[in-house]
Design a protein around this motif. Sequence first.
Motif, PDB file in Angstrom:
ATOM      1  N   SER A 198     -11.512   2.611  -4.140  1.00 37.90           N
ATOM      2  CA  SER A 198     -12.112   1.458  -4.819  1.00 37.90           C
ATOM      3  C   SER A 198     -13.575   1.715  -5.168  1.00 37.90           C
ATOM      4  CB  SER A 198     -11.991   0.203  -3.945  1.00 37.90           C
ATOM      5  OG  SER A 198     -10.641  -0.200  -3.844  1.00 37.90           O
ATOM      6  N   LEU A 206      -8.597  -6.801  -3.442  1.00 34.48           N
ATOM      7  CA  LEU A 206      -7.189  -7.188  -3.456  1.00 34.48           C
ATOM      8  C   LEU A 206      -6.732  -7.283  -4.902  1.00 34.48           C
ATOM      9  CD1 LEU A 206      -4.777  -8.077  -1.656  1.00 34.48           C
ATOM     10  CD2 LEU A 206      -5.448 -10.438  -2.146  1.00 34.48           C
ATOM     11  N   ASP A 235      -3.106  -3.158  -2.300  1.00 34.65           N
ATOM     12  CA  ASP A 235      -4.324  -2.368  -2.179  1.00 34.65           C
ATOM     13  C   ASP A 235      -4.569  -1.680  -3.523  1.00 34.65           C
ATOM     14  OD1 ASP A 235      -6.026   0.038  -1.370  1.00 34.65           O
ATOM     15  OD2 ASP A 235      -5.804  -0.965   0.564  1.00 34.65           O
ATOM     16  N   ASP A 269       0.856  -1.194   0.000  1.00 32.28           N
ATOM     17  CA  ASP A 269       0.000   0.000   0.000  1.00 32.28           C
ATOM     18  C   ASP A 269       0.887   1.238   0.000  1.00 32.28           C
ATOM     19  OD1 ASP A 269      -2.226   1.617   0.096  1.00 32.28           O
ATOM     20  OD2 ASP A 269      -2.486   1.447   2.260  1.00 32.28           O
ATOM     21  N   ARG A 306     -13.962  -4.950   0.526  1.00 34.31           N
ATOM     22  CA  ARG A 306     -12.506  -4.952   0.329  1.00 34.31           C
ATOM     23  C   ARG A 306     -12.154  -5.467  -1.062  1.00 34.31           C
ATOM     24  NH1 ARG A 306     -10.045  -8.070   5.330  1.00 34.31           N
ATOM     25  NH2 ARG A 306      -8.092  -7.238   4.509  1.00 34.31           N
TER      26      ARG A 306
END
Length: 319
Positions: free
Chosen positions: A306, A154, A186, A101, A152
């Motif tokens: 995101s 990935l 990330d 990240d 989330r």
Amino acid sequence: MALPFMLMACFGAAAFWYSTIMPSGLRVVLAVLFPSLMLGIAFGVRRFRARVAMLAVLIIGFWGWYLSDPPRNDRDWTLEYAVPADAVFEGHVAHIRNVRDIRYRTVKDYTPHYYDADYDLDQLDGLDLVTSYWAGETIAHVFLSFSFRNGRHLAISIETRRQKRFVYSTIAGFFHHYELFYVVADERDLIGVRTDVRKERVYLYHVRVSPEVRRKLFVSYVNEIHDLAHRAQWYNTLTDNCTTGILARAGARLRYRFDWRVLLSGHTARLAYDLGLLDQNESFATLKRESRIVRPEGAEPGPDYSREIRVGKIGEATE
């Protein structure tokens, strides 16, 4: 017969030039010496048997070195590739260490940052194909991002692992120059650096596959990440690159791995569309236009990155 000797001499010279042999001066010497000996023997030694014997020794010696030249994980890497991820499964949960990240201010000014995270296979509910163009339409960097129900994401990108002493070269990737590296990151790092820092043209396509296929692909990636953390492999621009690596992890047939739209990676999304892996309700031209990530002037990747890049994208509804 002259052409094979010329090709072997050129290949050997390039292999030594782009090798990881140290010191660098020795690479230069070998890159000059090998083709000189090859051509000198081929065209300077008159006795046929002597010529064949000398060339055989030289060529066998070269391939003996080249095929036994080991990839390594302990080199002096550039900062963004210095810390590899590792991943193991405990039941249906993937424990991933060192999710990258990096916080970028400019292309060359950034602060490395990593975190550990758990990803539950039972929460896996989305897969996106990302293509990033920096010049023209022919070549793009291609990678995948996995989505989970808790919001989330990935992102995993198959790349060259570069040493500090070398600059990037596409030609070098045909030889033993780069180790294979899976950037596990990330999205605000892996995609954000391309949209907000490098200002590349980046497209995000939702991939339509069954939950079983999506799950199998994620497991394949996680297993490969673990293997690479403990056993280095060479990167190869032709046979093991960002696009062929995706297809290998997906178990695709060889004819798809060597499709011209994979080798010319800027057209990989079109191949995915033709295979029915992308939304079919619009033409590919419309899908591509609507899938481009357009960021406001001066935008920076933040905690909501995101979500922001998916607003209005075609096909983003969960199956």
